[in-house]
Enzyme design. Structure first.
Site, PDB file in Angstrom:
ATOM      1  N   TRP A  21      65.452-112.657 -36.545  1.00 43.97           N
ATOM      2  CA  TRP A  21      65.580-112.591 -38.006  1.00 43.97           C
ATOM      3  C   TRP A  21      65.585-113.988 -38.604  1.00 43.97           C
ATOM      4  O   TRP A  21      66.179-114.914 -38.056  1.00 43.97           O
ATOM      5  CB  TRP A  21      66.872-111.874 -38.375  1.00 43.97           C
ATOM      6  CG  TRP A  21      67.274-112.021 -39.814  1.00 43.97           C
ATOM      7  CD1 TRP A  21      67.999-113.038 -40.367  1.00 43.97           C
ATOM      8  CD2 TRP A  21      66.963-111.131 -40.885  1.00 43.97           C
ATOM      9  NE1 TRP A  21      68.164-112.841 -41.718  1.00 43.97           N
ATOM     10  CE2 TRP A  21      67.534-111.668 -42.060  1.00 43.97           C
ATOM     11  CE3 TRP A  21      66.263-109.940 -40.977  1.00 43.97           C
ATOM     12  CZ2 TRP A  21      67.428-111.043 -43.313  1.00 43.97           C
ATOM     13  CZ3 TRP A  21      66.147-109.312 -42.219  1.00 43.97           C
ATOM     14  CH2 TRP A  21      66.722-109.858 -43.354  1.00 43.97           C
ATOM     15  N   ASN A  23      66.143-116.066 -42.532  1.00 40.27           N
ATOM     16  CA  ASN A  23      66.302-116.041 -43.990  1.00 40.27           C
ATOM     17  C   ASN A  23      66.344-117.459 -44.538  1.00 40.27           C
ATOM     18  O   ASN A  23      65.413-118.214 -44.282  1.00 40.27           O
ATOM     19  CB  ASN A  23      67.438-115.121 -44.458  1.00 40.27           C
ATOM     20  CG  ASN A  23      68.808-115.407 -43.915  1.00 40.27           C
ATOM     21  OD1 ASN A  23      69.099-115.137 -42.752  1.00 40.27           O
ATOM     22  ND2 ASN A  23      69.696-115.903 -44.757  1.00 40.27           N
ATOM     23  N   ASP A  24      67.332-117.846 -45.316  1.00 42.59           N
ATOM     24  CA  ASP A  24      67.293-119.068 -46.130  1.00 42.59           C
ATOM     25  C   ASP A  24      66.764-120.300 -45.382  1.00 42.59           C
ATOM     26  O   ASP A  24      67.228-120.595 -44.277  1.00 42.59           O
ATOM     27  CB  ASP A  24      68.691-119.449 -46.617  1.00 42.59           C
ATOM     28  CG  ASP A  24      69.458-118.302 -47.221  1.00 42.59           C
ATOM     29  OD1 ASP A  24      68.867-117.248 -47.494  1.00 42.59           O
ATOM     30  OD2 ASP A  24      70.678-118.473 -47.417  1.00 42.59           O
ATOM     31  N   GLN A  40      68.125-120.267 -41.554  1.00 42.50           N
ATOM     32  CA  GLN A  40      69.007-119.239 -41.022  1.00 42.50           C
ATOM     33  C   GLN A  40      68.233-118.365 -40.025  1.00 42.50           C
ATOM     34  O   GLN A  40      67.088-117.976 -40.289  1.00 42.50           O
ATOM     35  CB  GLN A  40      69.547-118.382 -42.157  1.00 42.50           C
ATOM     36  CG  GLN A  40      70.474-119.129 -43.108  1.00 42.50           C
ATOM     37  CD  GLN A  40      71.827-119.385 -42.483  1.00 42.50           C
ATOM     38  OE1 GLN A  40      72.710-118.545 -42.497  1.00 42.50           O
ATOM     39  NE2 GLN A  40      72.001-120.578 -41.909  1.00 42.50           N
ATOM     40  N   SER A  81      74.239-121.402 -44.591  1.00 41.04           N
ATOM     41  CA  SER A  81      73.256-122.316 -45.181  1.00 41.04           C
ATOM     42  C   SER A  81      73.841-123.636 -45.670  1.00 41.04           C
ATOM     43  O   SER A  81      75.039-123.759 -45.923  1.00 41.04           O
ATOM     44  CB  SER A  81      72.547-121.624 -46.347  1.00 41.04           C
ATOM     45  OG  SER A  81      71.736-120.576 -45.887  1.00 41.04           O
ATOM     46  N   ARG A 146      80.281-121.444 -50.055  1.00 41.73           N
ATOM     47  CA  ARG A 146      79.203-121.701 -49.101  1.00 41.73           C
ATOM     48  C   ARG A 146      78.083-122.537 -49.697  1.00 41.73           C
ATOM     49  O   ARG A 146      78.034-122.788 -50.885  1.00 41.73           O
ATOM     50  CB  ARG A 146      78.622-120.366 -48.601  1.00 41.73           C
ATOM     51  CG  ARG A 146      78.102-119.431 -49.701  1.00 41.73           C
ATOM     52  CD  ARG A 146      77.855-118.050 -49.105  1.00 41.73           C
ATOM     53  NE  ARG A 146      77.317-117.074 -50.049  1.00 41.73           N
ATOM     54  CZ  ARG A 146      78.067-116.259 -50.788  1.00 41.73           C
ATOM     55  NH1 ARG A 146      79.384-116.331 -50.728  1.00 41.73           N
ATOM     56  NH2 ARG A 146      77.493-115.375 -51.597  1.00 41.73           N
ATOM     57  N   ASP A 147      77.151-122.929 -48.805  1.00 38.58           N
ATOM     58  CA  ASP A 147      75.836-123.477 -49.143  1.00 38.58           C
ATOM     59  C   ASP A 147      75.897-124.874 -49.778  1.00 38.58           C
ATOM     60  O   ASP A 147      75.412-125.091 -50.884  1.00 38.58           O
ATOM     61  CB  ASP A 147      75.076-122.536 -50.089  1.00 38.58           C
ATOM     62  CG  ASP A 147      75.042-121.100 -49.628  1.00 38.58           C
ATOM     63  OD1 ASP A 147      75.177-120.879 -48.410  1.00 38.58           O
ATOM     64  OD2 ASP A 147      74.893-120.194 -50.463  1.00 38.58           O
TER      65      ASP A 147
END
Length: 413
Positions: A21, A23-24, A40, A81, A146-147
């Protein structure tokens, strides 16, 4: 082309992970002739879980080499992230006096509480290790803050960090530091419609010549303004991409840090259906951002033109114009209407307002799983997941006037 990158469900025009998988995008930066993409990643499943940071590099923003995991979950939690800094002047003191500036990755340690940590490289990004005095920002809200995103504020001579504080408040916190290690909170702000994955960038308006700070978030909403001490003061706002009503569209991007000549390149996650059990999801095409009278514009990077070819590969770029009339287009069974009377584009359930009146020029990229539409001046950018219907042609019975079709070769060749 390797079999692993030519599966029927694999995007051919943009980056995706070989397995698992995705993502970001995380930690985007440019160093020593290479673009570094971290993201990610769950290497063990095509579903979201147990986030790692995976690493890929490119010399042209088009063709990517996947290098593998650089950060894995540990006792502090999964690795969510964040962003990157090329610490050119070694303000962190993490460099090793070998002439190579350290590259710092800022990430969220997503355990029972969320904290912000650093991993760093002293060999140009070949290897990374965690900072032994993590976390550099401790728990704040108990709402999955987060992030972290970091930039250098050359006017104030400090580093600035932006952090999402969670879905209860939808606030972002600003911090500053002299050394990238010790951080002090200076203010908080909201971005209308905003949620998670912030980014900050400095841009020069191509019309006014004014230098502005842009703060943006995962849905493409942004504020343009300036820092006043530790506060951000907004002058303009907008949205530089549109999202699919299905929730499968452009999301959670960031810009590559440290690109020469003030060039701004943005990359996001192109959300998709989970189509198989081996791999899932991809990035968007990289886009170049420009600022015009306070408005952020997005256009595909010119490097993508290297993919144009004579052979019909099943992936295409369509170029055409529309005006006050209504034009219909069907792409592998997916309907698009350019309604000049209503001044909108309709793709499935999505209705996208025309960015201007008069004749508009469009570029439509068709990959195996997605369509991505750009208005040629960068005033509209939209991506969505599609299904190709069996036994349907690239274009249905109705074609726009002045249509140009460019076939596109795979980035994996």
């Amino acid at each position: 082309m390797e079999k692993a990158y030519n599966e029927s469900d694999r995007q051919q025009l943009v980056y995706s992970a070989r397995r698992g998988w995705l993502n970001d995008p995380n930690g985007l930066c440019y160093f020593n002739g290479a673009y570094h993409l971290f993201h990610q990643h769950n290497p063990y499943s095509s579903a979201w879980e147990a986030m790692h940071w995976n690493h890929a590099v490119s010399t042209d923003l088009v063709h990517w080499q996947e290098l593998g995991t650089v950060l894995a979950p540990d006792e502090t939690g999964a690795v969510w992230s964040g962003g990157a800094v090329v610490d050119t002047h070694n303000t962190s003191g993490l460099g090793e006096n070998n002439g190579i500036p350290p590259i710092l990755l800022f990430y969220t340690a997503a355990g029972s509480v969320h904290t912000q940590g650093i991993a760093f490289s002293t060999d140009g990004g070949a290897t990374f290790r965690r900072y032994d005095r993590n976390p550099v920002i401790g728990p704040l809200t108990q709402d999955k803050e987060r992030d972290p995103a970091v930039i250098w504020d050359d006017k104030a001579g400090v580093w600035r960090l932006m952090l999402y504080l969670g879905d209860k408040s939808r606030e972002f916190a600003l911090f500053q530091s002299d050394d990238l290690l010790a951080w002090q909170e200076t203010s908080r702000l909201t971005i209308p419609g905003g949620r998670e994955c912030p980014d900050m960038l400095m841009m020069t308006d191509e019309v006014t010549g004014a230098r502005q700070v842009i703060v943006l978030e995962a849905n493409g909403n942004y504020l343009a303004g300036s820092f006043d001490g530790g506060r951000f003061v907004a002058a303009n706002s907008g949205r530089f991409f549109q999202r699919s009503e299905t929730g499968r569209g452009i999301y959670a991007g960031q810009t590559f840090k440290n690109i020469p000549d003030d060039r701004i390149v943005y990359l996001a996650w192109q959300q998709d259906f989970v189509r198989n059990k081996v791999f899932s999801q991809s990035m968007t095409m990289p886009v170049e951002l420009r600022l015009r009278q306070g408005a952020l514009l997005a256009q595909p990077v010119p490097e993508l033109k290297v993919l144009r070819c004579e052979e019909d590969t099943g992936c295409h770029e369509l170029c055409f114009a529309t005006g006050g009339e209504t034009r219909y287009l069907t792409i592998y069974g997916n309907d698009i209407a350019f309604d000049g009377m209503a001044r909108e584009v309709r793709i499935g359930a999505a209705k996208l307002r025309y960015p201007a009146s008069g004749t508009l020029h469009w570029r439509l990229f068709v990959d195996r799983n997605t369509m991505t539409l750009f208005e040629d001046e960068g005033r509209l950018w939209y991506g969505c997941a599609i299904h190709r219907w069996a036994n349907t042609p690239l274009i249905g019975y109705v074609k726009p006037q002045n249509l140009e079709i460019h076939h596109l070769r795979s980035i994996w060749q």
